[in-house]
Motif scaffolding. Structure first.
Motif, PDB file in Angstrom:
ATOM      1  N   HIS A 158       0.823  -1.207   0.000  1.00 29.74           N
ATOM      2  CA  HIS A 158       0.000   0.000   0.000  1.00 29.74           C
ATOM      3  C   HIS A 158       0.862   1.263   0.000  1.00 29.74           C
ATOM      4  O   HIS A 158       0.682   2.149  -0.839  1.00 29.74           O
ATOM      5  CB  HIS A 158      -0.925  -0.019   1.223  1.00 29.74           C
ATOM      6  N   SER A 159       1.809   1.366   0.923  1.00 36.72           N
ATOM      7  CA  SER A 159       2.616   2.591   1.004  1.00 36.72           C
ATOM      8  C   SER A 159       3.569   2.723  -0.180  1.00 36.72           C
ATOM      9  O   SER A 159       3.828   3.826  -0.652  1.00 36.72           O
ATOM     10  CB  SER A 159       3.376   2.662   2.327  1.00 36.72           C
ATOM     11  N   PHE A 160       4.071   1.598  -0.683  1.00 37.36           N
ATOM     12  CA  PHE A 160       4.957   1.633  -1.848  1.00 37.36           C
ATOM     13  C   PHE A 160       4.210   2.169  -3.071  1.00 37.36           C
ATOM     14  O   PHE A 160       4.684   3.063  -3.767  1.00 37.36           O
ATOM     15  CB  PHE A 160       5.507   0.230  -2.123  1.00 37.36           C
ATOM     16  N   CYS A 161       3.020   1.642  -3.297  1.00 39.61           N
ATOM     17  CA  CYS A 161       2.224   2.088  -4.453  1.00 39.61           C
ATOM     18  C   CYS A 161       1.747   3.524  -4.281  1.00 39.61           C
ATOM     19  O   CYS A 161       1.747   4.299  -5.246  1.00 39.61           O
ATOM     20  CB  CYS A 161       1.039   1.155  -4.668  1.00 39.61           C
ATOM     21  N   ALA A 162       1.369   3.898  -3.062  1.00 37.03           N
ATOM     22  CA  ALA A 162       0.946   5.281  -2.813  1.00 37.03           C
ATOM     23  C   ALA A 162       2.091   6.247  -3.094  1.00 37.03           C
ATOM     24  O   ALA A 162       1.888   7.323  -3.668  1.00 37.03           O
ATOM     25  CB  ALA A 162       0.452   5.438  -1.381  1.00 37.03           C
ATOM     26  N   ARG A 163       3.310   5.865  -2.723  1.00 34.16           N
ATOM     27  CA  ARG A 163       4.467   6.723  -2.986  1.00 34.16           C
ATOM     28  C   ARG A 163       4.704   6.882  -4.487  1.00 34.16           C
ATOM     29  O   ARG A 163       4.981   7.985  -4.966  1.00 34.16           O
ATOM     30  CB  ARG A 163       5.724   6.150  -2.317  1.00 34.16           C
ATOM     31  N   ILE A 164       4.571   5.801  -5.229  1.00 30.38           N
ATOM     32  CA  ILE A 164       4.724   5.891  -6.684  1.00 30.38           C
ATOM     33  C   ILE A 164       3.647   6.803  -7.269  1.00 30.38           C
ATOM     34  O   ILE A 164       3.936   7.669  -8.105  1.00 30.38           O
ATOM     35  CB  ILE A 164       4.674   4.493  -7.335  1.00 30.38           C
ATOM     36  N   LEU A 165       2.408   6.629  -6.834  1.00 28.78           N
ATOM     37  CA  LEU A 165       1.323   7.471  -7.338  1.00 28.78           C
ATOM     38  C   LEU A 165       1.558   8.939  -7.008  1.00 28.78           C
ATOM     39  O   LEU A 165       1.307   9.819  -7.834  1.00 28.78           O
ATOM     40  CB  LEU A 165      -0.017   7.016  -6.767  1.00 28.78           C
ATOM     41  N   ARG A 166       2.053   9.219  -5.808  1.00 29.09           N
ATOM     42  CA  ARG A 166       2.292  10.616  -5.419  1.00 29.09           C
ATOM     43  C   ARG A 166       3.485  11.208  -6.168  1.00 29.09           C
ATOM     44  O   ARG A 166       3.565  12.416  -6.356  1.00 29.09           O
ATOM     45  CB  ARG A 166       2.486  10.730  -3.922  1.00 29.09           C
ATOM     46  N   THR A 167       4.395  10.376  -6.613  1.00 30.83           N
ATOM     47  CA  THR A 167       5.545  10.851  -7.383  1.00 30.83           C
ATOM     48  C   THR A 167       5.202  11.026  -8.853  1.00 30.83           C
ATOM     49  O   THR A 167       5.631  11.979  -9.494  1.00 30.83           O
ATOM     50  CB  THR A 167       6.718   9.845  -7.261  1.00 30.83           C
ATOM     51  N   GLU A 168       4.414  10.104  -9.387  1.00 31.80           N
ATOM     52  CA  GLU A 168       4.123  10.065 -10.823  1.00 31.80           C
ATOM     53  C   GLU A 168       2.726  10.553 -11.182  1.00 31.80           C
ATOM     54  O   GLU A 168       2.242  10.286 -12.281  1.00 31.80           O
ATOM     55  CB  GLU A 168       4.319   8.631 -11.339  1.00 31.80           C
ATOM     56  N   TYR A 169       2.077  11.261 -10.287  1.00 32.95           N
ATOM     57  CA  TYR A 169       0.680  11.656 -10.477  1.00 32.95           C
ATOM     58  C   TYR A 169       0.440  12.394 -11.788  1.00 32.95           C
ATOM     59  O   TYR A 169      -0.589  12.208 -12.432  1.00 32.95           O
ATOM     60  CB  TYR A 169       0.200  12.513  -9.296  1.00 32.95           C
ATOM     61  N   GLU A 170       1.360  13.247 -12.206  1.00 34.22           N
ATOM     62  CA  GLU A 170       1.170  14.019 -13.438  1.00 34.22           C
ATOM     63  C   GLU A 170       1.078  13.113 -14.668  1.00 34.22           C
ATOM     64  O   GLU A 170       0.329  13.401 -15.597  1.00 34.22           O
ATOM     65  CB  GLU A 170       2.315  15.005 -13.632  1.00 34.22           C
TER      66      GLU A 170
END
Length: 97
Positions: free
Chosen positions: A54-66
């Protein structure tokens, strides 16, 4: 086994810590893995990613959101949040939940 493999990749193969990700199912497992890795990696542990899925994927989403067209400040809903939202939507459109 996983902690030994990470230490092997870091010290024998020479892979940089920031290029290694260890993903677990629970926060407890992530903490335990960090504790086991600490004596093996020392300061290298700081740049290693040891997280839950969960936290790993959330971090990727927050980094790559654009790149995927979402707002950086998105919210992840748990089961209770989803049920509450759906009840509110049904109420808003005058349907019996």
């Amino acid at each position: 086994v996983i902690t030994s493999r990470i230490a092997y990749l870091r010290h024998i193969v020479g892979i940089a810590s920031f290029r290694i990700a260890a993903v677990t199912f629970t926060n407890k497992a992530a903490r335990e893995m960090k504790e086991r890795l600490s004596p093996m990696l020392g300061n290298d542990l700081n740049s290693l990613s040891v997280n839950t899925f969960h936290s790993f994927c959330a971090r990727i989403l927050r980094t790559e959101y654009e790149h995927i067209g979402i707002n950086r400040d998105f919210t992840i809903y748990d089961d209770a949040d989803q049920m509450s939202l759906m009840k509110q939507v049904l109420q808003d459109i005058n349907l019996d939940p």
